[in-house]
Design an enzyme around this catalytic site. Structure first.
Site, short mmCIF file in Angstrom:
data_model
loop_
_atom_site.label_atom_id
_atom_site.label_comp_id
_atom_site.label_asym_id
_atom_site.label_seq_id
_atom_site.Cartn_x
_atom_site.Cartn_y
_atom_site.Cartn_z
N GLU A 1 35.09 36.90 25.35
CA GLU A 1 34.34 35.91 26.14
C GLU A 1 32.91 35.76 25.66
O GLU A 1 31.97 35.71 26.45
CB GLU A 1 34.36 36.28 27.63
CG GLU A 1 35.75 36.22 28.23
CD GLU A 1 35.78 36.39 29.74
OE1 GLU A 1 34.94 37.16 30.26
OE2 GLU A 1 36.63 35.76 30.38
N ASP B 1 44.45 38.27 33.15
CA ASP B 1 43.11 38.49 33.67
C ASP B 1 43.14 38.70 35.18
O ASP B 1 42.76 37.82 35.92
CB ASP B 1 42.24 37.29 33.32
CG ASP B 1 40.80 37.49 33.73
OD1 ASP B 1 40.47 38.60 34.16
OD2 ASP B 1 40.02 36.53 33.63
N GLU C 1 38.53 38.83 43.14
CA GLU C 1 38.20 37.60 42.41
C GLU C 1 39.28 36.53 42.56
O GLU C 1 38.99 35.38 42.85
CB GLU C 1 37.99 37.92 40.92
CG GLU C 1 37.73 36.68 40.09
CD GLU C 1 37.48 36.98 38.62
OE1 GLU C 1 37.56 38.16 38.22
OE2 GLU C 1 37.21 36.02 37.88
C1 BDP Z 1 37.24 37.84 34.40
C2 BDP Z 1 36.03 37.47 35.17
C3 BDP Z 1 34.77 37.55 34.35
C4 BDP Z 1 34.69 38.89 33.69
C5 BDP Z 1 35.93 39.13 32.87
C6 BDP Z 1 35.99 40.52 32.28
O1 BDP Z 1 36.19 36.16 35.65
O2 BDP Z 1 33.71 37.34 35.21
O3 BDP Z 1 33.57 38.98 32.89
O4 BDP Z 1 37.06 39.01 33.69
O5 BDP Z 1 36.74 41.33 32.80
O6 BDP Z 1 38.25 38.09 35.34
O7 BDP Z 1 35.31 40.81 31.32
#
Ligand code: BDP
Length: 686
Positions: free
Chosen positions: A307, A381, A409
């Site tokens: 990311e 995720d 989340e």
């Molecule tokens: C996702 C989240 C994000 C996190 C990412 C992670 O939306 O905010 O940074 O995972 O785990 O679920 O790195």
């Protein structure tokens, strides 16, 4: 007037009982599961003698043990215990336990007519034994005949805080960050100790203070001094501090404040290349600086090349090169690196579920022995339900740990009552079959299938500055359950749940069953509409449902007038090939595949016949519309407890259930409308 008088008379005993109790009721829920409300008189009498004296073993936690026991016993039994080193009865601590059997943190607890004995081989065992004793007292368990030995399944039981340095929390739904960086190190907010105490009471022994999307500044000296102040305090509760490190930290500060784009850190180099000797020296010096301030610093958590975060691949190196770079800097001090496998590289394979495996499995055996691969439960995720990540079991020469998400989340933020323990239980019990039947995620991560020197588990925290810590009062149960599960993943769900209900709400019998009935099916109910058959529909809960559906319908869910789902079988993306047999063949077959994951693995026509004999269309739409009535049932259940719950917490839960009902109704209506446009009422079964 007469009515008022009789109401007052009726309330009097309750008021007297409440007034005598220690906890501060001004902040509903602030006491978590440590409310220590008075027990019934008969229990108080039965236990009074056994708990009236305490004799210590001379451990580093002595003052904490005395303070906590005094607080607990004063609340529960309404007596003040005396500390008497020569006491031959009462609560007696000793450090003469068998180190081979009990290790650093285990204990043996025995009860008899004369009181209770807590025996450990090292100081921390006494701390955990003490909290176990208080839990038993709160839950009304008798002490006679008690003889139990407890050791933790994982040595490192961690909370990961996704807290940013500006006080916000990524995916936090309970207020702002607990860490007040601008006040540290000078002022220690009283909540730090309360937080540490709560963690210790459920066995959590490590906290990663900052977000995985790491702001490099946390490694600057001025921040490390602040971290050290927290570490000094947490140490009193047997909790170690860890930090998330930004891989680009050795570089010159970046001019962009956005860490996700920041290609710069807090050093003075123009590279973060793991092969560069200056970079290696930078990390070594940083480790020396950290350990000079925090001698028991736990180590680094790293999110790299994921990311948008920087990582070793930016220099043509592998995750192993990156992880080992940091691991070697920490090694002389006993620190570890938790390197995340949550990667996100569309160039590797278009099916995102396959990526971690494709990127990490070839590196098996390449990681140093103080590196552990921190792996989310699923390959996508943290969806409300998704298949178990196939990396578990696929890297026999590497150490792997599980990362769960406590913060909700994708499971309703702080509005929905969703109890996550049943999901976590499934993950831990999932049989990877990597070394034959019984190679469960739980046994693997405990080093029982392949050797592991580090045994660890992490949960993404749901705590914040809200007075009740977690926003939704029932979200406290997820924090609690994570801790209990991390101590003993074999503990039954009902045991953990009952303990939480008794300790938190001070109810038993029929009332306990009402609360249990609200919690136990909540995750599966949530799935029926929000993640039908593994198709995660929730993204931004309570906002923009329709836009969210429209953006994802084609690409992710492949919904059309013909059917829905993604073909990840050997005829599709081939994702099922990452599992061991017989899972691979089972997931390949729509009739064998667990229905909870059916549409994660299969594209199916709307008229596909389900095991119930009905069509996919019928079941899918029934599920989408089901949540509001299930939430209504919970509302009614909660209302039936009105007189038995303190007004503050009662009102707070009621308000959230009402909000959940409104959200669920809107979600269902929009989902039915959106997906309804794709189907024809007249779809017939084959
Ligand atoms: C996702 C989240 C994000 C996190 C990412 C992670 O939306 O905010 O940074 O995972 O785990 O679920 O790195």
């Amino acid at each position: 007037m007469k009515k008022l008088l009789s109401l007052l008379l009726f309330l009097c005993p309750i008021v007297a009982l409440r007034a005598a109790s220690a906890p501060d009721r001004t902040a509903p829920g602030a006491q978590l599961w440590l409310g220590y409300e008075p027990l019934a008189e008969a229990d108080r009498e039965a236990l009074g003698e056994s708990c009236s004296r305490i004799s210590m073993a001379g451990s580093r936690y002595d003052s904490l043990l005395v303070a906590e026991l005094t607080r607990g016993i004063e609340g529960l039994l309404q007596i003040t215990p005396t500390v008497d080193p020569r006491a031959r009865s009462g609560i007696r601590f000793s450090l003469d336990g068998d180190p081979k059997l009990l290790g650093e943190e285990g204990y043996r607890i025995r009860g008899g007519r004369n009181g209770v004995r807590i025996q450990a081989a090292a100081d921390a065992g006494l701390l955990y034994g003490m909290f176990d004793l208080l839990r038993m007292l709160q839950c009304g368990e008798g002490l006679e005949g008690l003889d139990r030995t407890e050791t933790p399944a994982y040595d490192r039981r961690l909370l990961n805080h996704w807290d940013d340095l500006d006080g916000t929390i990524e995916r936090g739904y309970a207020g702002r960050s607990l860490w007040k960086w601008d006040e540290l190190p000078g002022r220690l907010d009283p909540r730090y100790a309360a937080y540490a105490r709560a963690n210790a009471s459920i066995g959590i022994n490590g906290v990663v203070l900052n977000n995985v999307n790491a702001d490099p500044r946390i490694l600057r000296h001025d921040y490390l001094v602040k971290v050290a102040a927290l570490a000094d305090l947490f140490r009193r509760y047997h909790i170690r501090v860890y930090l998330t490190a930004n891989f680009a930290a050795p570089m010159k500060p970046s001019s962009t404040p956005d860490v996700m784009k920041a290609w710069g850190g807090v050093g003075d180099l123009d590279t973060a290349d793991p092969r560069d000797v200056r970079v290696q020296a930078w990390w070594r010096e940083k480790a020396a600086e950290i350990y000079a301030l925090i001698p028991d610093f736990g180590g680094f958590l790293v999110k790299a090349n994921s990311e948008g975060m920087p990582g070793p691949q930016d220099y043509g190196c592998t995750h192993a090169d990156g992880a080992n770079l940091l691991a070697r800097a920490l090694k002389p001090y006993g620190g570890i690196v938790m390197w995340r496998t949550f990667v996100y590289n569309p160039t590797i394979d278009p099916d995102r579920m396959k990526r971690s495996y494709l990127e990490f499995r070839p590196l098996d055996g390449a990681f140093d022995d103080n590196v552990i691969l921190q792996t989310k439960n699923g390959p996508l995720d943290f969806q409300p339900s998704e298949p178990v990540q196939p990396l578990f079991g696929a890297m026999p020469r590497s150490q792997v740990m599980l990362e769960l998400q406590i913060t909700q989340e994708y499971t309703g933020h702080a509005t929905s009552l969703v109890y996550l323990l049943p999901m976590w239980r499934r993950v831990l019990d999932f049989d990877t079959c990597c070394a034959g039947p019984g190679s469960t995620v739980s046994r693997l991560t405990r080093g029982e299938v392949y050797p592991q020197r580090i045994r660890a588990i992490a949960g993404v925290a749901n705590t914040g500055s809200d007075a009740n810590w977690t926003g939704h009062p029932f979200a406290q149960a997820n924090w609690y359950a994570f801790g209990r599960l991390a101590w003993n993943p074999d503990q039954t769900v009902s045991r953990i749940t009952h303990d939480w209900i008794r300790s938190t709400w001070q109810v038993d019998g029929e009332d306990l069953r009402v609360i249990e009935a609200m919690m136990m099916p909540s995750w599966e109910c949530f799935l029926r509409s929000s993640s039908p058959y593994g198709l995660g529909l929730t993204l931004d809960v309570a906002t923009h449902y329709r836009a969210n559906f429209a953006g994802r319908a084609g690409r992710e869910w492949q919904v059309s007038r013909e059917g829905i789902g993604t073909d990840r079988t050997s005829h599709g993306t081939g994702f099922t090939g990452q599992y061991f047999e017989p899972n691979r063949s089972c997931f390949d077959d729509a009739d064998c595949c667990p229905s909870m994951w059916l549409l994660s693995f299969h594209w199916l026509p709307w008229n596909h016949r389900m095991p119930s004999g009905r069509s996919l269309r019928e079941e899918f739409f029934e599920g989408l519309g089901s949540t509001p009535s299930l939430v209504r049932q919970n509302l009614e259940r909660w209302q039936s407890l009105r007189d038995r719950i303190d007004p503050g917490r009662y009102a707070s839960v009621l308000e959230r259930l009402q909000q959940e009902y409104d959200d669920a109704s809107r979600f269902s209506a929009e989902a039915l409308d959106f997906f309804g446009a794709y189907v024809d009422d007249a779809i017939a079964l084959p």
